[in-house]
Structures are given as structure tokens and as C-alpha cells.
Design a protein around this motif. Sequence first.
Motif, PDB file in Angstrom:
ATOM      1  N   GLY A  43      45.262  82.704 104.099  1.00  0.00           N
ATOM      2  CA  GLY A  43      46.155  82.021 103.170  1.00  0.00           C
ATOM      3  C   GLY A  43      47.327  81.451 103.949  1.00  0.00           C
ATOM      4  O   GLY A  43      47.153  80.838 105.000  1.00  0.00           O
ATOM      5  N   ASP A  44      48.544  81.674 103.463  1.00  0.00           N
ATOM      6  CA  ASP A  44      49.743  81.168 104.135  1.00  0.00           C
ATOM      7  C   ASP A  44      50.124  81.978 105.369  1.00  0.00           C
ATOM      8  O   ASP A  44      50.973  81.556 106.142  1.00  0.00           O
ATOM      9  N   VAL A  45      49.516  83.155 105.554  1.00  0.00           N
ATOM     10  CA  VAL A  45      49.866  84.020 106.683  1.00  0.00           C
ATOM     11  C   VAL A  45      48.976  83.691 107.886  1.00  0.00           C
ATOM     12  O   VAL A  45      47.755  83.814 107.814  1.00  0.00           O
ATOM     13  N   VAL A  46      49.608  83.267 108.978  1.00  0.00           N
ATOM     14  CA  VAL A  46      48.884  82.971 110.217  1.00  0.00           C
ATOM     15  C   VAL A  46      48.528  84.269 110.930  1.00  0.00           C
ATOM     16  O   VAL A  46      47.414  84.460 111.403  1.00  0.00           O
ATOM     17  N   ARG A  47      49.508  85.170 111.024  1.00  0.00           N
ATOM     18  CA  ARG A  47      49.296  86.458 111.680  1.00  0.00           C
ATOM     19  C   ARG A  47      50.311  87.453 111.154  1.00  0.00           C
ATOM     20  O   ARG A  47      51.480  87.125 111.007  1.00  0.00           O
ATOM     21  N   GLY A  48      49.842  88.667 110.883  1.00  0.00           N
ATOM     22  CA  GLY A  48      50.727  89.736 110.455  1.00  0.00           C
ATOM     23  C   GLY A  48      50.291  91.057 111.049  1.00  0.00           C
ATOM     24  O   GLY A  48      49.120  91.232 111.395  1.00  0.00           O
ATOM     25  N   ARG A  62      56.180  99.539 108.165  1.00  0.00           N
ATOM     26  CA  ARG A  62      56.923  98.295 108.280  1.00  0.00           C
ATOM     27  C   ARG A  62      55.927  97.199 108.655  1.00  0.00           C
ATOM     28  O   ARG A  62      54.909  97.469 109.293  1.00  0.00           O
ATOM     29  N   TYR A  63      56.235  95.981 108.229  1.00  0.00           N
ATOM     30  CA  TYR A  63      55.352  94.854 108.502  1.00  0.00           C
ATOM     31  C   TYR A  63      56.163  93.667 109.003  1.00  0.00           C
ATOM     32  O   TYR A  63      57.364  93.549 108.725  1.00  0.00           O
ATOM     33  N   VAL A  64      55.490  92.799 109.749  1.00  0.00           N
ATOM     34  CA  VAL A  64      56.082  91.558 110.236  1.00  0.00           C
ATOM     35  C   VAL A  64      54.986  90.492 110.184  1.00  0.00           C
ATOM     36  O   VAL A  64      53.815  90.792 110.422  1.00  0.00           O
ATOM     37  N   GLN A  65      55.371  89.268 109.823  1.00  0.00           N
ATOM     38  CA  GLN A  65      54.361  88.220 109.696  1.00  0.00           C
ATOM     39  C   GLN A  65      54.917  86.848 110.039  1.00  0.00           C
ATOM     40  O   GLN A  65      56.122  86.615 109.976  1.00  0.00           O
ATOM     41  N   LEU A  66      53.987  85.970 110.407  1.00  0.00           N
ATOM     42  CA  LEU A  66      54.261  84.560 110.703  1.00  0.00           C
ATOM     43  C   LEU A  66      53.477  83.733 109.693  1.00  0.00           C
ATOM     44  O   LEU A  66      52.274  83.952 109.521  1.00  0.00           O
ATOM     45  N   THR A  67      54.149  82.795 109.014  1.00  0.00           N
ATOM     46  CA  THR A  67      53.466  81.969 108.022  1.00  0.00           C
ATOM     47  C   THR A  67      53.215  80.560 108.568  1.00  0.00           C
ATOM     48  O   THR A  67      53.741  80.177 109.612  1.00  0.00           O
TER      49      THR A  67
END
Length: 113
Positions: A43-48, A62-67
Motif C-alpha cells: 500500500g502506501d508503506v514502502v518499508r516498515g 515500537r515501529y518505524v516506517q517510510l511511505t
Amino acid sequence: MARSLDGLVLSPVADQAPGQVGTRTRFTYHERDGRIWAEYAGGDVVRGHLVGTRTKDTLDFRYVQLTEDGTTSSGHCVSTVVDLADGRVRLEEAWAWESREGGGTSVVEEPLS
């Protein structure tokens, strides 16, 4: 305690707001000795990525993501692991952004085969 998450692929049952995870996002979970981590994309998330712990049927991570638009975001989530009657696993989640305003609840589960 519900079964191990190690190797499971889970996906949201509903779309969130734009720029967040959605039904096309796939999470691949790993679990070892009370530690959990996952990679996700779609979807909109490239990598998380997420990383945290499991105590009985509670995940704290905890999470971190690149859209797609180049935005990075991070947050905190507490999930309850639920064994469904059909043998699949569901996570019932309460999350909050730490890098921006907002939060909410979501559900991810093993897709039907």
C-alpha cells in the motif's frame, strides 16, 4: 498463551488513513525468547519495521516506517494476541504515533487461505 508468531504473515482487516498501513500491507513476524520483530510493506508503506517484546499474549513494540511520499514516522503499539476459532491468529492493537499527532486501534490477522 497463543501460538508463536514466528514466520506468520498478517494483514490489516481494514484500511487506515492515507499514508498508513492498509489491507495491502503485509507484516512478516518473527519471535524468539520473548522478543518479536517484523518487516512490513505494501500500500502506501514502502518499508516498515517493528521490534519489541511479548509477555504471554501481549505484544509491546515500537515501529518505524517510510511511505511512498518519502515521509518517515514512528510510534508505539500494544497488541493482544488472539487465537481465532478457525485456527488463525489475530492481533488487536492500540497504537499511537510518537513522531506526530494521532493514534487509534486496528486489527491484523492471518489472511484466509
